[in-house]
Scaffold this active site. Structure first.
Site, PDB file in Angstrom:
ATOM      1  N   GLU A 179       0.828  -1.204   0.000  1.00 14.66           N
ATOM      2  CA  GLU A 179       0.000   0.000   0.000  1.00 14.66           C
ATOM      3  C   GLU A 179       0.864   1.257   0.000  1.00 14.66           C
ATOM      4  O   GLU A 179       0.851   2.055   0.935  1.00 14.66           O
ATOM      5  CB  GLU A 179      -0.992  -0.064   1.168  1.00 14.66           C
ATOM      6  CG  GLU A 179      -1.874  -1.303   1.023  1.00 14.66           C
ATOM      7  CD  GLU A 179      -3.033  -1.384   1.988  1.00 14.66           C
ATOM      8  OE1 GLU A 179      -3.095  -0.585   2.934  1.00 14.66           O
ATOM      9  OE2 GLU A 179      -3.889  -2.269   1.783  1.00 14.66           O
ATOM     10  N   HIS A 384     -17.995 -10.619   4.205  1.00  9.63           N
ATOM     11  CA  HIS A 384     -16.736  -9.957   4.584  1.00  9.63           C
ATOM     12  C   HIS A 384     -16.031 -10.767   5.650  1.00  9.63           C
ATOM     13  O   HIS A 384     -16.632 -11.107   6.674  1.00  9.63           O
ATOM     14  CB  HIS A 384     -17.015  -8.541   5.114  1.00  9.63           C
ATOM     15  CG  HIS A 384     -15.771  -7.761   5.366  1.00  9.63           C
ATOM     16  ND1 HIS A 384     -15.525  -7.081   6.526  1.00  9.63           N
ATOM     17  CD2 HIS A 384     -14.677  -7.570   4.594  1.00  9.63           C
ATOM     18  CE1 HIS A 384     -14.335  -6.482   6.462  1.00  9.63           C
ATOM     19  NE2 HIS A 384     -13.806  -6.772   5.298  1.00  9.63           N
ATOM     20  N   HIS A 385     -14.791 -11.130   5.392  1.00 11.37           N
ATOM     21  CA  HIS A 385     -13.943 -11.795   6.381  1.00 11.37           C
ATOM     22  C   HIS A 385     -12.681 -10.967   6.580  1.00 11.37           C
ATOM     23  O   HIS A 385     -11.799 -10.973   5.729  1.00 11.37           O
ATOM     24  CB  HIS A 385     -13.521 -13.194   5.895  1.00 11.37           C
ATOM     25  CG  HIS A 385     -14.609 -14.217   5.972  1.00 11.37           C
ATOM     26  ND1 HIS A 385     -14.498 -15.446   5.353  1.00 11.37           N
ATOM     27  CD2 HIS A 385     -15.811 -14.204   6.596  1.00 11.37           C
ATOM     28  CE1 HIS A 385     -15.605 -16.150   5.609  1.00 11.37           C
ATOM     29  NE2 HIS A 385     -16.411 -15.417   6.343  1.00 11.37           N
ATOM     30  N   GLU A 386     -12.620 -10.252   7.667  1.00  9.58           N
ATOM     31  CA  GLU A 386     -11.362  -9.569   8.027  1.00  9.58           C
ATOM     32  C   GLU A 386     -10.621 -10.502   8.982  1.00  9.58           C
ATOM     33  O   GLU A 386     -11.137 -10.836  10.042  1.00  9.58           O
ATOM     34  CB  GLU A 386     -11.654  -8.220   8.688  1.00  9.58           C
ATOM     35  CG  GLU A 386     -10.434  -7.513   9.239  1.00  9.58           C
ATOM     36  CD  GLU A 386      -9.322  -7.315   8.202  1.00  9.58           C
ATOM     37  OE1 GLU A 386      -9.553  -6.599   7.220  1.00  9.58           O
ATOM     38  OE2 GLU A 386      -8.221  -7.902   8.386  1.00  9.58           O
ATOM     39  N   HIS A 454      -8.266  -8.310   0.153  1.00  7.78           N
ATOM     40  CA  HIS A 454      -7.499  -7.084   0.385  1.00  7.78           C
ATOM     41  C   HIS A 454      -6.261  -7.471   1.187  1.00  7.78           C
ATOM     42  O   HIS A 454      -6.239  -8.506   1.829  1.00  7.78           O
ATOM     43  CB  HIS A 454      -8.342  -6.053   1.131  1.00  7.78           C
ATOM     44  CG  HIS A 454      -9.276  -5.322   0.215  1.00  7.78           C
ATOM     45  ND1 HIS A 454      -9.538  -3.982   0.334  1.00  7.78           N
ATOM     46  CD2 HIS A 454      -9.985  -5.752  -0.852  1.00  7.78           C
ATOM     47  CE1 HIS A 454     -10.375  -3.617  -0.624  1.00  7.78           C
ATOM     48  NE2 HIS A 454     -10.674  -4.677  -1.346  1.00  7.78           N
ATOM     49  N   GLU A 455      -5.232  -6.617   1.123  1.00  7.87           N
ATOM     50  CA  GLU A 455      -3.925  -6.967   1.696  1.00  7.87           C
ATOM     51  C   GLU A 455      -3.532  -8.379   1.257  1.00  7.87           C
ATOM     52  O   GLU A 455      -3.129  -9.220   2.071  1.00  7.87           O
ATOM     53  CB  GLU A 455      -3.916  -6.877   3.233  1.00  7.87           C
ATOM     54  CG  GLU A 455      -4.253  -5.504   3.784  1.00  7.87           C
ATOM     55  CD  GLU A 455      -5.753  -5.223   3.806  1.00  7.87           C
ATOM     56  OE1 GLU A 455      -6.530  -6.154   4.042  1.00  7.87           O
ATOM     57  OE2 GLU A 455      -6.155  -4.072   3.561  1.00  7.87           O
ATOM     58  N   GLU A 473      -7.033  -6.246  -3.799  1.00  5.52           N
ATOM     59  CA  GLU A 473      -6.569  -4.887  -3.545  1.00  5.52           C
ATOM     60  C   GLU A 473      -5.060  -4.902  -3.856  1.00  5.52           C
ATOM     61  O   GLU A 473      -4.675  -4.842  -5.017  1.00  5.52           O
ATOM     62  CB  GLU A 473      -6.891  -4.491  -2.106  1.00  5.52           C
ATOM     63  CG  GLU A 473      -6.540  -3.059  -1.795  1.00  5.52           C
ATOM     64  CD  GLU A 473      -6.563  -2.774  -0.314  1.00  5.52           C
ATOM     65  OE1 GLU A 473      -7.075  -1.727   0.086  1.00  5.52           O
ATOM     66  OE2 GLU A 473      -6.039  -3.598   0.459  1.00  5.52           O
ATOM     67  N   GLU A 479      -9.236   3.877  -0.275  1.00  7.21           N
ATOM     68  CA  GLU A 479      -9.393   4.016   1.182  1.00  7.21           C
ATOM     69  C   GLU A 479      -8.436   5.056   1.760  1.00  7.21           C
ATOM     70  O   GLU A 479      -8.752   5.710   2.742  1.00  7.21           O
ATOM     71  CB  GLU A 479      -9.224   2.669   1.887  1.00  7.21           C
ATOM     72  CG  GLU A 479      -7.837   2.076   1.766  1.00  7.21           C
ATOM     73  CD  GLU A 479      -7.712   0.705   2.451  1.00  7.21           C
ATOM     74  OE1 GLU A 479      -8.655   0.252   3.086  1.00  7.21           O
ATOM     75  OE2 GLU A 479      -6.634   0.095   2.324  1.00  7.21           O
TER      76      GLU A 479
HETATM   77  C1  NOJ Z   1      -8.502  -2.727   4.925  1.00  5.12           C
HETATM   78  C2  NOJ Z   1      -9.163  -2.985   3.640  1.00  5.12           C
HETATM   79  O1  NOJ Z   1      -8.387  -2.565   2.539  1.00  5.12           O
HETATM   80  C3  NOJ Z   1     -10.490  -2.305   3.663  1.00  5.12           C
HETATM   81  O2  NOJ Z   1     -11.113  -2.487   2.436  1.00  5.12           O
HETATM   82  C4  NOJ Z   1     -11.326  -2.833   4.784  1.00  5.12           C
HETATM   83  O3  NOJ Z   1     -12.486  -2.084   4.868  1.00  5.12           O
HETATM   84  C5  NOJ Z   1     -10.617  -2.771   6.101  1.00  5.12           C
HETATM   85  N1  NOJ Z   1      -9.308  -3.266   5.994  1.00  5.12           N
HETATM   86  C6  NOJ Z   1     -11.354  -3.545   7.185  1.00  5.12           C
HETATM   87  O4  NOJ Z   1     -11.437  -4.894   6.849  1.00  5.12           O
HETATM   88 CA    CA Z   2      -6.053  -2.134   2.407  1.00  3.90          CA
END
Ligand code: NOJ
Ligand code: CA
Length: 673
Positions: A179, A384-386, A454-455, A473, A479
């Site tokens: 990033e 969504h899975h963070e 993402h990441e 991403e 963002e």
């Molecule tokens: C970073 C991600 O790039 C973003 O899209 C997301 O909303 C947040 N993390 C939370 O998961």
């Molecule tokens: Ca990100």
């Protein structure tokens, strides 16, 4: 001198003796591989016992003699003493179809060579080349039987560039991983960078990347010691320093050099896709290109929160509002981040702190009700899975998590890996990360659920093999314009991405900001763009899933939203019409499901006038051009929202004059009449 050294000496003089006997001089036998159009020429040889290659394009050297090979932790290196045991010519000449993509048909036309080299101790290393018109790739097959395990301690692969090109790069081994904004420098100034690395000079555009990164570590590029033009492979290590824990017979990813006459041509290359294996999922119609909206931007600009509190974003009522709005406005899907348990864990984004639960909703979110409501309205929910970079914890929960989404009809998931190391210790692009991600790829394939991480581990064209890995991403996305601690991205960022990050695959950038005044909570952040440019991003920054990022209320009553409704996410064909890295780009794409064409143009912080011949349109056909242009006085700094919408009739003989504001752009739909 000990016995071992003596024996080595005897052996090497024996090798020299044999060589001298068979070849009168030391001149190596260079095997030439020419691209089908004859313009790109790669040569491979074993010279003085070293495996080497070099490349020319249009008769000009691009890569000088560069060494290939390996060192291992617990066995002799494979870098010298090679002999060619076998050489075989190969070729490809086929067309294949992408289930979705920036183009439907991909032509795979190449000439190749596969050489087996034997080392002094009898191990066999295979090196395979494929030379396309738009670049070449080579990969190794490591020696040994499949049950043999050993550790790669260095991949020697060199790229000895013939001149000091101009380079566009992001650094490797940094806290925010991919990033970063790209830096422009001389090749000679690079230290260690990620790929794709893009180079320009001598009337050429080049990029180094890799294809089919599976079961291996990501390749970065490091300036060779005492050198200013030779980069060598630098594999992201495991935390104990191992580079790759390899198996005998394993293929490495392809090392890819893309070559083109211009940056615009480079952006349309297909070599990376062609170097990936065909699809493993059969019918991929369940991985659907689409647009979606969500509460993500609201969180970034400080209107909503992920964690519980008075401004919690993910509530059942809000999800229903968004579903209603999507249904009314022709947007097929809604993403509600923060719906599950674990967002209340303090500093979840710090390594090792997150404790997300993936099969249980937070108290304010009724998944059964939201899913029932969405189905009734014909809208999909994007899951969504963070993971908070807690990868093993995620893998442990993955099956129940996917069962849970199956139960509620969720067919796609945005994944997140926020954190600087996976499971506290491991780089997010080492073999550890690649293996862990592959488990997610295979599990989601079984469940027929599409993913957009993402990441992520960087893209290397795996979407060909696994078309449900739809977008990633892996860049400094929109963002950063919302809530990052600095002021956001620079206006030229989006004019660099198509020639760098996007060479690797689709980008989930999240375009579509319409309201540029969110200073109340984010006094220093700006979207460095005009509204017309935000529309153009839907065309230029390719992704089969595109999030229209702004809050629905900011789209209400805005005629320009019609472009977001209309713009497709799946294309018959694509063409980068013109562009200079960091300055501007103009891209045209044809809708896969109609005869309409779309055009997107972006400029950096400078205003620009461009003349664009519409020769890509079908000859003899008339089109209504629906033009979304920067309005009078538009400027990303002072008047970003000024947009004018006009219509005119055009044909393939029309030349359009585009006028782009500072940070501006233009988006056009060519509706076939
Ligand atoms: C970073 C991600 O790039 C973003 O899209 C997301 O909303 C947040 N993390 C939370 O998961
Ligand atoms: Ca990100």
């Amino acid at each position: 001198m000990n016995a071992k050294t003596l024996w080595r000496l005897v052996k090497s003089s024996l090798a020299v003796a044999v060589l001298t006997a068979t070849a009168p001089s030391f001149a190596a036998d260079w095997h030439e591989i020419r691209s089908p159009d004859g313009r790109l020429e790669v040569e491979f040889a074993v010279e003085d016992g070293q495996a080497v290659y070099r490349a020319e394009y249009r008769g000009r050297a691009i890569i000088d003699r560069s060494v290939l090979g390996f060192r291992f932790k617990d066995r002799p290196a494979l870098v010298s003493g090679f002999k060619i045991a076998d050489v075989e010519r190969t070729s490809t000449n086929a067309q294949w179809q992408q289930p979705w993509g920036e183009r439907r048909i991909v032509t795979d036309l190449s000439a190749g060579l596969s050489a087996v080299l034997s080392s002094p101790d009898g191990r066999k290393l295979r090196i395979e080349f494929r030379v396309f018109n738009d670049g070449f790739g080579f990969r190794y097959q490591l020696p040994g039987k499949p049950n043999e395990r050993f550790v790669v301690s260095d991949e020697v692969t060199e790229f000895a560039f013939s001149q000091n090109y101009k380079a566009w790069s992001i650094p490797a081994y940094r806290e925010k991983f991919s990033e970063y904004e790209y830096s422009r420098s001389a090749l000679s100034a690079l230290s260690v960078v990620q790929t794709p690395l893009t180079l320009e000079g001598n009337g050429l555009a080049l990029a180094i990347h890799e294809a089919a990164l599976v079961d291996y570590a990501s390749m970065n590029l490091r300036m060779a010691a005492d050198n200013t033009k030779t980069l060598k492979a630098d594999l992201t290590p495991w935390s104990n320093g191992d580079l790759v824990r390899a198996r005998g017979g394993q293929n490495t990813p392809w090392r890819v050099v893309l070559v083109a006459d211009s940056a615009a041509q480079l952006a349309d290359s297909t070599a990376i896709l062609n170097l990936n294996e065909p699809s493993r999922i059969g019918d991929a119609s369940w991985a659907k290109p689409m647009k979606y909206i969500g509460i993500f931007w609201g969180m970034h600009i400080g209107k909503f929160t992920w964690e519980p509190g008075p401004n919690l974003g993910a509530t059942t009522a809000r999800a229903k509002e968004y579903i209603d709005w999507a249904a009314k406005n022709g947007i097929p899907a809604v993403l509600i981040e923060g719906w599950n348990r674990g967002w209340d864990v303090p500093e979840w984004w710090q390594n090792g702190k997150s404790r997300f639960i993936f099969d249980a909703a937070a108290p304010d979110f009724d998944m059964a009700e939201v899913s029932r409501y969405a189905t009734a309205k014909g809208v999909e929910i994007v899951g969504h899975h963070e993971t908070g970079a807690q990868v093993q914890d995620y893998l442990r929960q993955l099956e129940p998590a996917l069962d849970y989404y199956d139960r509620f009809g969720v067919r796609s998931i945005k994944l997140g890996y926020v954190g600087t190391r996976l499971d506290v210790h491991e780089w997010p692009d080492g073999q550890y990360a690649v293996e862990a991600f592959q488990k997610v790829v295979e599990a989601t394939a079984k469940h027929q659920i599409a993913i957009f991480p993402h990441e992520p581990v960087k893209d290397t064209g795996l979407r060909r093999t696994w078309p449900h890995v739809m977008s990633r991403e892996g860049a400094r996305g929109q963002e950063y314009n919302g809530g990052s601690p600095d002021s956001g991205n620079s206006p030229d960022h989006v004019t660099i991405l198509p020639f760098t990050r996007l060479l690797s695959g689709p980008l989930d950038y999240t375009p579509g900001v319409f309201d540029f005044d969110y200073r109340e909570k984010r006094p220093i952040n700006r979207v460095p763009s005009t509204l017309a440019q935000q529309l153009a991003l839907f065309v230029v920054l390719y992704s089969p899933v595109q999030m229209a990022v702004d809050l629905p209320e900011n789209y209400e009553g805005k005629p320009a939203f019609q472009f977001i409704r209309d713009v497709p996410t799946d294309w018959e064909t694509s063409k980068t019409l013109m562009g200079e890295i960091g300055d501007y780009i103009v891209t045209a794409r044809q809708d896969r499901h109609s005869s309409d064409w779309y055009l997107g143009a972006l400029t950096n912080e400078r205003s620009r006038a461009l003349s664009v011949p519409l020769s890509f349109l079908s000859k003899g056909r008339r089109y209504e051009a629906q033009i979304y242009a920067d309005g009078a006085g538009a400027d990303w700094k002072t008047a970003p929202e000024r947009v004018t919408i006009s219509k005119r009739i055009v044909t393939s003989r029309t030349v359009l004059n585009l006028s782009l504001a500072p940070g501006g752009g233009q988006a056009i739909r060519f509706k076939a009449l």
